[in-house]
Design a protein around this motif. Sequence first.
Motif, PDB file in Angstrom:
ATOM      1  N   ALA A 235       0.846  -1.283   0.244  1.00 29.77           N
ATOM      2  CA  ALA A 235      -0.003   0.026  -0.097  1.00 29.77           C
ATOM      3  C   ALA A 235       0.824   1.112  -0.098  1.00 29.77           C
ATOM      4  N   THR A 236       0.663   2.140  -0.882  1.00 28.29           N
ATOM      5  CA  THR A 236       1.045   3.655  -1.068  1.00 28.29           C
ATOM      6  C   THR A 236       2.274   3.671  -2.031  1.00 28.29           C
ATOM      7  N   TRP A 237       2.899   2.365  -2.192  1.00 32.15           N
ATOM      8  CA  TRP A 237       4.173   2.394  -2.929  1.00 32.15           C
ATOM      9  C   TRP A 237       3.963   2.788  -4.394  1.00 32.15           C
ATOM     10  N   PHE A 238       2.986   2.298  -5.187  1.00 27.93           N
ATOM     11  CA  PHE A 238       2.698   2.838  -6.385  1.00 27.93           C
ATOM     12  C   PHE A 238       2.683   4.344  -6.347  1.00 27.93           C
ATOM     13  N   ASP A 239       1.660   4.911  -5.473  1.00 25.66           N
ATOM     14  CA  ASP A 239       1.547   6.292  -5.847  1.00 25.66           C
ATOM     15  C   ASP A 239       2.765   7.093  -5.346  1.00 25.66           C
ATOM     16  N   ALA A 240       3.347   6.423  -4.383  1.00 21.78           N
ATOM     17  CA  ALA A 240       4.790   7.361  -4.328  1.00 21.78           C
ATOM     18  C   ALA A 240       5.886   7.197  -5.565  1.00 21.78           C
ATOM     19  N   TRP A 241       5.842   5.951  -6.048  1.00 19.15           N
ATOM     20  CA  TRP A 241       6.703   6.044  -7.292  1.00 19.15           C
ATOM     21  C   TRP A 241       6.067   6.693  -8.413  1.00 19.15           C
ATOM     22  N   ALA A 242       4.569   6.823  -8.848  1.00 15.24           N
ATOM     23  CA  ALA A 242       3.968   7.607  -9.817  1.00 15.24           C
ATOM     24  C   ALA A 242       4.246   9.000  -9.459  1.00 15.24           C
ATOM     25  N   ASP A 243       3.972   9.586  -8.349  1.00 13.14           N
ATOM     26  CA  ASP A 243       3.959  10.994  -7.751  1.00 13.14           C
ATOM     27  C   ASP A 243       5.301  11.258  -8.246  1.00 13.14           C
ATOM     28  N   ALA A 244       6.426  10.520  -7.890  1.00 16.88           N
ATOM     29  CA  ALA A 244       7.990  11.009  -8.082  1.00 16.88           C
ATOM     30  C   ALA A 244       8.361  10.867  -9.651  1.00 16.88           C
ATOM     31  N   THR A 245       7.863   9.694 -10.341  1.00 19.71           N
ATOM     32  CA  THR A 245       8.104   9.532 -11.701  1.00 19.71           C
ATOM     33  C   THR A 245       7.692  10.621 -12.713  1.00 19.71           C
ATOM     34  N   PHE A 246       6.285  11.039 -12.350  1.00 21.89           N
ATOM     35  CA  PHE A 246       5.505  12.003 -13.471  1.00 21.89           C
ATOM     36  C   PHE A 246       6.101  13.507 -12.945  1.00 21.89           C
ATOM     37  N   ALA A 247       6.527  13.676 -11.743  1.00 17.15           N
ATOM     38  CA  ALA A 247       6.909  14.891 -11.695  1.00 17.15           C
ATOM     39  C   ALA A 247       8.413  15.154 -12.245  1.00 17.15           C
ATOM     40  N   THR A 248       9.087  14.141 -12.976  1.00 20.69           N
ATOM     41  CA  THR A 248      10.534  14.266 -13.584  1.00 20.69           C
ATOM     42  C   THR A 248       9.999  15.098 -15.091  1.00 20.69           C
ATOM     43  N   ASP A 249       8.782  14.960 -15.514  1.00 17.51           N
ATOM     44  CA  ASP A 249       8.442  15.561 -16.846  1.00 17.51           C
ATOM     45  C   ASP A 249       7.635  16.857 -16.616  1.00 17.51           C
ATOM     46  N   PRO A 250       8.204  17.778 -16.407  1.00 13.58           N
ATOM     47  CA  PRO A 250       7.481  19.193 -16.163  1.00 13.58           C
ATOM     48  C   PRO A 250       6.443  19.617 -17.284  1.00 13.58           C
ATOM     49  N   VAL A 251       6.848  19.078 -18.412  1.00 12.96           N
ATOM     50  CA  VAL A 251       5.840  19.424 -19.486  1.00 12.96           C
ATOM     51  C   VAL A 251       4.632  18.342 -19.578  1.00 12.96           C
ATOM     52  N   GLY A 252       4.990  17.075 -19.415  1.00  8.85           N
ATOM     53  CA  GLY A 252       3.878  16.448 -19.111  1.00  8.85           C
ATOM     54  C   GLY A 252       2.890  16.515 -17.969  1.00  8.85           C
ATOM     55  N   ALA A 253       3.597  16.743 -16.712  1.00  6.51           N
ATOM     56  CA  ALA A 253       2.985  17.150 -15.764  1.00  6.51           C
ATOM     57  C   ALA A 253       1.965  18.250 -15.607  1.00  6.51           C
ATOM     58  N   ARG A 254       1.930  19.040 -16.632  1.00  4.18           N
ATOM     59  CA  ARG A 254       0.927  20.197 -16.747  1.00  4.18           C
ATOM     60  C   ARG A 254      -0.193  19.719 -17.474  1.00  4.18           C
ATOM     61  N   GLN A 255      -0.192  18.537 -18.017  1.00  3.15           N
ATOM     62  CA  GLN A 255      -1.385  18.254 -19.072  1.00  3.15           C
ATOM     63  C   GLN A 255      -2.537  17.461 -18.146  1.00  3.15           C
ATOM     64  N   THR A 256      -3.599  17.487 -18.870  1.00  2.00           N
ATOM     65  CA  THR A 256      -4.687  16.776 -17.881  1.00  2.00           C
ATOM     66  C   THR A 256      -5.176  15.714 -18.789  1.00  2.00           C
ATOM     67  N   PRO A 257      -5.235  14.390 -18.096  1.00  2.83           N
ATOM     68  CA  PRO A 257      -4.358  14.107 -16.888  1.00  2.83           C
ATOM     69  C   PRO A 257      -2.891  14.175 -17.377  1.00  2.83           C
ATOM     70  N   PRO A 258      -2.277  14.275 -16.253  1.00  2.00           N
ATOM     71  CA  PRO A 258      -0.591  14.372 -16.429  1.00  2.00           C
ATOM     72  C   PRO A 258      -0.179  13.134 -17.056  1.00  2.00           C
ATOM     73  N   VAL A 259       0.928  13.244 -17.903  1.00  2.00           N
ATOM     74  CA  VAL A 259       1.687  12.284 -18.616  1.00  2.00           C
ATOM     75  C   VAL A 259       2.994  12.090 -18.431  1.00  2.00           C
ATOM     76  N   LEU A 260       3.581  11.116 -18.818  1.00  2.00           N
ATOM     77  CA  LEU A 260       5.166  10.879 -18.836  1.00  2.00           C
ATOM     78  C   LEU A 260       5.582  11.005 -20.484  1.00  2.00           C
ATOM     79  N   ARG A 261       6.376  11.738 -20.845  1.00  2.00           N
ATOM     80  CA  ARG A 261       6.928  11.720 -22.142  1.00  2.00           C
ATOM     81  C   ARG A 261       8.176  10.735 -22.348  1.00  2.00           C
ATOM     82  N   ALA A 262       8.293   9.609 -23.075  1.00  2.00           N
ATOM     83  CA  ALA A 262       9.478   8.604 -23.475  1.00  2.00           C
ATOM     84  C   ALA A 262       9.709   8.814 -24.748  1.00  2.00           C
TER      85      ALA A 262
END
Length: 356
Positions: A235-262
């Motif tokens: 419990a909580t590990w996926f959200d901790a990972w997702a919060d940290a990972t999606f925050a590494t893409d400042p452009v994708g993080a501003r989209q709705t819903p947030p995305v990660l570009r690769a």
Amino acid sequence: MDSAAELNPRRAWYLLGAFALMLVATPAGMTREPAIVMEEFTVPAVDSGIELYVRNKHPQGVKSFTPDKIVLFVHGATYPSETTFDLKLNGVSWMDYIAQHGYDVYLVDVRGFGKSTRPPQMDQPAEDNAPIVRTDTAVKDVGVTVDFILKRRGASKLNLMGWSWGTSIMGWYTTQHNDKVNRLVLYAPLWISTSPPLVSPDVTLGAYRTVTREAARTRWLRGVPEDSKADPIPATWFDAWADATFATDPVGARQTPPVLRAPNGAVLDGREFWSAGKMLYDPAGIRVPTLLVHAEWDADLPSYMLYEYFARLTNAPYKRYVQIGEGTHSIIMEKNRMQLFQAVQQFLDERFTPGQ
């Protein structure tokens, strides 16, 4: 290559005392774990305008390390190194764990990922350009990082670790530079596929792709038996990972819903090589001790790839594989991650000579 790996002091910034990891005090009579220091750098790539993010952790006060005590990790095709290798879950990351054993540990983000420079094509619509950051480019990024680390520590070799696509990066690099590699760890090795591709061959590939949080969760659990889908991730590990990972893409993080570009270069290599029955490189060219690690429920890179890769390691002085039960492609962030950590640590720590 050497000039590209030179560190410009103004490109390096150090987070020492403020980021020293002071672990919780141990019971009376037991030895306290060493404080861990983190340093961060940007290293110029071979191509002008590209800077590679490199993170280092090591025991406080130690500045000299032998080749067997230096490790460099690289990520897979979608997520950056720092939120997999250095994400604190239950108070400790894998990077912390290895550093606590007296190692000088590094991670690097290939261009287009995490805190490294994103190529200009990622500022344009994906469909406007062909796939970027193919494996040969990633190998060059690892190469300048290796040279930077070896020069920094005055060492001749180091240990390499890769996850998923990162196993191709590190494996291919090793075939070209066995003289700079002490040992090789490949976690979830990528090899020729007989499975349906993850991305349909009918889909036109742009420069990069976008991943949503929900798509990441769905793919994570692909291959897990239906009655066990609640088991792998505490419990909580996926959200901790997702919060940290999606925050590494400042452009994708501003989209709705947030995305990660690769970048899609790894996907194109998959189409043209691994899914087409062709080797991108030959593991027979690896001439250093090698450990392969795999998890039971890995549907991205199934077990048959592990076995085929292992059979191809015909020139390694010795080789080993470890198969861990009840884990997925992302076991590095799951309840059984300590089995992964301990198996790799044993391989790094051991002093073994065949025939003795």
